[in-house]
Design an enzyme around this catalytic site. Sequence first.
Site, PDB file in Angstrom:
ATOM      1  N   THR A  79       0.813  -1.225   0.000  1.00 23.62           N
ATOM      2  CA  THR A  79       0.000   0.000   0.000  1.00 23.62           C
ATOM      3  C   THR A  79       0.841   1.267   0.000  1.00 23.62           C
ATOM      4  O   THR A  79       0.482   2.256  -0.644  1.00 23.62           O
ATOM      5  CB  THR A  79      -0.907   0.005   1.260  1.00 23.62           C
ATOM      6  OG1 THR A  79      -1.739  -1.138   1.191  1.00 23.62           O
ATOM      7  CG2 THR A  79      -1.769   1.241   1.331  1.00 23.62           C
ATOM      8  N   ASP A  90       1.454  -6.695  -4.481  1.00 26.06           N
ATOM      9  CA  ASP A  90       0.659  -6.697  -3.255  1.00 26.06           C
ATOM     10  C   ASP A  90       1.233  -7.880  -2.473  1.00 26.06           C
ATOM     11  O   ASP A  90       1.433  -8.965  -3.037  1.00 26.06           O
ATOM     12  CB  ASP A  90      -0.813  -6.935  -3.609  1.00 26.06           C
ATOM     13  CG  ASP A  90      -1.713  -6.896  -2.391  1.00 26.06           C
ATOM     14  OD1 ASP A  90      -2.650  -6.087  -2.377  1.00 26.06           O
ATOM     15  OD2 ASP A  90      -1.498  -7.699  -1.454  1.00 26.06           O
ATOM     16  N   SER A  91       1.524  -7.694  -1.200  1.00 24.47           N
ATOM     17  CA  SER A  91       2.259  -8.740  -0.494  1.00 24.47           C
ATOM     18  C   SER A  91       1.460 -10.025  -0.323  1.00 24.47           C
ATOM     19  O   SER A  91       2.014 -11.052   0.062  1.00 24.47           O
ATOM     20  CB  SER A  91       2.771  -8.232   0.858  1.00 24.47           C
ATOM     21  OG  SER A  91       1.739  -8.199   1.802  1.00 24.47           O
ATOM     22  N   SER A  92       0.180 -10.004  -0.632  1.00 26.53           N
ATOM     23  CA  SER A  92      -0.588 -11.259  -0.592  1.00 26.53           C
ATOM     24  C   SER A  92      -0.111 -12.204  -1.686  1.00 26.53           C
ATOM     25  O   SER A  92      -0.411 -13.390  -1.664  1.00 26.53           O
ATOM     26  CB  SER A  92      -2.083 -10.979  -0.763  1.00 26.53           C
ATOM     27  OG  SER A  92      -2.497 -10.150   0.290  1.00 26.53           O
ATOM     28  N   THR A 117       1.825  -4.820   4.209  1.00 28.57           N
ATOM     29  CA  THR A 117       1.708  -5.260   5.602  1.00 28.57           C
ATOM     30  C   THR A 117       1.112  -6.664   5.738  1.00 28.57           C
ATOM     31  O   THR A 117       1.367  -7.344   6.735  1.00 28.57           O
ATOM     32  CB  THR A 117       0.825  -4.278   6.411  1.00 28.57           C
ATOM     33  OG1 THR A 117      -0.447  -4.183   5.769  1.00 28.57           O
ATOM     34  CG2 THR A 117       1.465  -2.916   6.518  1.00 28.57           C
ATOM     35  N   ASP A 118       0.312  -7.075   4.728  1.00 23.73           N
ATOM     36  CA  ASP A 118      -0.437  -8.331   4.898  1.00 23.73           C
ATOM     37  C   ASP A 118       0.450  -9.523   5.256  1.00 23.73           C
ATOM     38  O   ASP A 118       0.092 -10.321   6.124  1.00 23.73           O
ATOM     39  CB  ASP A 118      -1.234  -8.650   3.624  1.00 23.73           C
ATOM     40  CG  ASP A 118      -2.425  -7.711   3.444  1.00 23.73           C
ATOM     41  OD1 ASP A 118      -2.737  -6.963   4.388  1.00 23.73           O
ATOM     42  OD2 ASP A 118      -3.034  -7.725   2.356  1.00 23.73           O
ATOM     43  N   GLN A 166      -2.610 -20.865  19.106  1.00 25.00           N
ATOM     44  CA  GLN A 166      -3.437 -19.837  18.469  1.00 25.00           C
ATOM     45  C   GLN A 166      -3.423 -18.540  19.275  1.00 25.00           C
ATOM     46  O   GLN A 166      -3.825 -17.499  18.775  1.00 25.00           O
ATOM     47  CB  GLN A 166      -4.875 -20.339  18.315  1.00 25.00           C
ATOM     48  CG  GLN A 166      -4.993 -21.478  17.335  1.00 25.00           C
ATOM     49  CD  GLN A 166      -6.382 -22.091  17.259  1.00 25.00           C
ATOM     50  OE1 GLN A 166      -7.372 -21.494  17.670  1.00 25.00           O
ATOM     51  NE2 GLN A 166      -6.463 -23.292  16.726  1.00 25.00           N
ATOM     52  N   CYS A 167      -2.981 -18.610  20.533  1.00 23.34           N
ATOM     53  CA  CYS A 167      -2.892 -17.393  21.353  1.00 23.34           C
ATOM     54  C   CYS A 167      -1.659 -16.602  20.930  1.00 23.34           C
ATOM     55  O   CYS A 167      -0.558 -17.153  20.909  1.00 23.34           O
ATOM     56  CB  CYS A 167      -2.724 -17.741  22.830  1.00 23.34           C
ATOM     57  SG  CYS A 167      -4.072 -18.646  23.531  1.00 23.34           S
TER      58      CYS A 167
HETATM   59  N1  ASP Z   1      -2.607  -5.651   0.534  1.00 23.22           N
HETATM   60  C1  ASP Z   1      -1.500  -4.799   0.920  1.00 23.22           C
HETATM   61  C2  ASP Z   1      -0.227  -5.621   0.934  1.00 23.22           C
HETATM   62  O1  ASP Z   1       0.013  -6.328   1.857  1.00 23.22           O
HETATM   63  C3  ASP Z   1      -1.762  -4.181   2.256  1.00 23.22           C
HETATM   64  C4  ASP Z   1      -0.663  -3.276   2.768  1.00 23.22           C
HETATM   65  O2  ASP Z   1       0.319  -3.000   2.146  1.00 23.22           O
HETATM   66  O3  ASP Z   1      -0.825  -2.798   3.886  1.00 23.22           O
HETATM   67  O4  ASP Z   1       0.521  -5.560  -0.011  1.00 23.22           O
END
Ligand code: ASP
Length: 356
Positions: A28, A71-73, A103-104, A291-292
């Site tokens: 992002t 996009d990091s996804s 961030t993802d 999971q915690c």
């Molecule tokens: N979908 C974005 C990514 O991870 C979200 C971000 O950058 O915060 O690439």
Amino acid sequence: MQYKRINIITSAPKPPEASVLIIYTGGTLGMIHDADGALQPFDFTSILDHVPSLRQLELNMTVIAFQEPIDSSNVTTGDWIEIGNLIYEEYQNFDGFVVLHGTDTMAYSASALSFMLENLSKPVIFTGAQLPISSLRSDARENLITALEIAASKHDGKAVVPEVCIYFDYKLFRANRSKKVESLYFDAFESENYPALAESGVVINYNHSAIMTHRKSVDLILRRKFEENVAILKLYPGMTRTYVTAVVNTPGLKGLVMETFGAGNGPTAGWFIQLLREAIEREVVVVNVSQCPGGRVMQGRYKTSRQLREIGVIGGMDLTLEAAITKLMILLGEGDDLKEIKALMQTPKCGELSLN
Ligand code: ASP
């Protein structure tokens, strides 16, 4: 891979005090709205148009941008290898490194890099943003500028933070202790089981006792073989035998991270234990993480984890899921001695787990 490379010429009167390599992968931070209103990456070589104040930093900065920002996804182990190769090849030329990343999946990528870069003695600071740098209220400028300052910080000629970290929303975390916990507000990351390495306000306040100490001068080693035949099994009440069978019997499976309840507990049903036992007999390395987000796995504390320990499931202590899966991928990729891999999974490599 092809990269775009630019040098940022500082306008500060004094010569730069340090040099930092910025690796822009996407996310992002570097996006703008297209005609339909959807976010898409902009040409990062125009970063100075968005953050002209970068010129004021007394730093020698070079930006290497992925030709096709992602996009990091969409991140893959191949991208981790690209980032690792860049840092390895440029290691002698810079005092520190800033990796701009979505961030993802940042916690996965940053954890992976922490295991890839063995004997690291310079900062590698991952950062990104929740709002694109082109937005008025963006968090990108602060995240980027402070990450650069941390990457350049030295004391007695040595890096203040010689490790892979995530800097976000005024806090610096150890990469392999971090998790993305928030998708709306700016405090996107947390590190429940380890204190922040620094907090920034009027000054950057480093938590020196929590930061990795410098190793004796040894050469950087890059580990870049990943075993991708791994899986994550998340437990939930009501899960079926069909679901567990499908995951555990994935063809070619070499490693399994099981996300259990509380202090490492799971069902005691015979079929469940039997499926895990058979997997372990087939030499699948099974690691138990909780999971915690806070606390640790203590196999044997409850009856619901005793059998897991007995059949040879490895207790992941206070490892995050992100650290557990990336560490397992590298250990299985780089080594073939199963006994050693199991022992290393429970041995801190770069501050990712606490023994007690
Ligand atoms: N979908 C974005 C990514 O991870 C979200 C971000 O950058 O915060 O690439």
